[in-house]
Write a protein that holds these residues in place. Sequence first.
Motif, short mmCIF file in Angstrom:
data_model
loop_
_atom_site.label_atom_id
_atom_site.label_comp_id
_atom_site.label_asym_id
_atom_site.label_seq_id
_atom_site.Cartn_x
_atom_site.Cartn_y
_atom_site.Cartn_z
N SER A 103 0.85 -1.18 0.00
CA SER A 103 0.00 0.00 0.00
C SER A 103 0.89 1.24 0.00
O SER A 103 1.56 1.52 0.99
CB SER A 103 -0.91 0.00 1.23
OG SER A 103 -1.57 1.25 1.34
N ALA A 105 2.31 7.33 4.56
CA ALA A 105 1.83 7.81 5.87
C ALA A 105 2.80 7.41 6.97
O ALA A 105 3.10 8.21 7.87
CB ALA A 105 0.44 7.25 6.16
N LEU A 106 3.32 6.18 6.89
CA LEU A 106 4.30 5.74 7.88
C LEU A 106 5.58 6.54 7.77
O LEU A 106 6.18 6.92 8.78
CB LEU A 106 4.58 4.25 7.71
CG LEU A 106 5.46 3.60 8.78
CD1 LEU A 106 4.90 3.83 10.17
CD2 LEU A 106 5.60 2.12 8.50
N GLY A 152 -0.05 4.36 -0.09
CA GLY A 152 -0.58 5.36 0.84
C GLY A 152 -0.16 5.09 2.27
O GLY A 152 0.27 6.00 2.98
N ALA A 153 -0.28 3.83 2.68
CA ALA A 153 0.11 3.48 4.05
C ALA A 153 1.61 3.65 4.25
O ALA A 153 2.06 4.12 5.30
CB ALA A 153 -0.30 2.05 4.36
N SER A 154 2.39 3.31 3.24
CA SER A 154 3.85 3.46 3.34
C SER A 154 4.25 4.92 3.44
O SER A 154 5.15 5.29 4.20
CB SER A 154 4.53 2.81 2.14
OG SER A 154 4.30 1.43 2.13
#
Length: 149
Positions: free
Chosen positions: A56, A62-63, A58-60
Motif C-alpha cells: 500500500s 503515511a508511515l 498510501g500506508a507506506s
Amino acid sequence: MNSDSGARRPARIDLRAIRRTPLLGVLIALLALEALAVWALSAWWVLELLIATPNSVGASLALLALIVVAALWVSAITVGALRRRPWIRGAAVTWQLVLVMIAIGCFQGIYARPDVGWALLLPSIIVLILVFNPRVVAATSHEPEPEAD
C-alpha cells in the motif's frame, strides 16, 4: 529591540552547564543518538520505498510521514536539552514511553525481535532515570540568564 521590551532571546547552548552537570551531557548524548537513529530509519524507509514495491503506497507514505515527524520531534527535544529548556523533560518522557511500548512489542509475537527490544528498552530506561535526576531537573528548570547587550 532593547531589553525593556520584554522580548526573549533564544537561549544559547552553554557547554559549561554540561561540564557542571555531566548527567545532562549523558542525557543529551542519548537523545542525540535516538534522533540519529530515527533519521536513519526514515532514510532506510525512503530507500525501501524506492527499491521494493509496497503493498500500500498510501500506508507506506503515511508511515514515512510519521517517522519524519518523530525524527523532528526527537531532534527538537535534543536541541531543547542543549539549551536547557524545562519543556524537554515532559517531551523526553513521552518519547521514552513510546519507545518502551515499541520495545515491549518487540519481545512478543510471531516476529519477536528481543535484540531490537533490548536496544530500545535499555536506553529508554536510562533516559527516564536521567530526566528525573535532581541535578538534571535543576539544570533544566531555570530560564537562562539574559545576556548583556
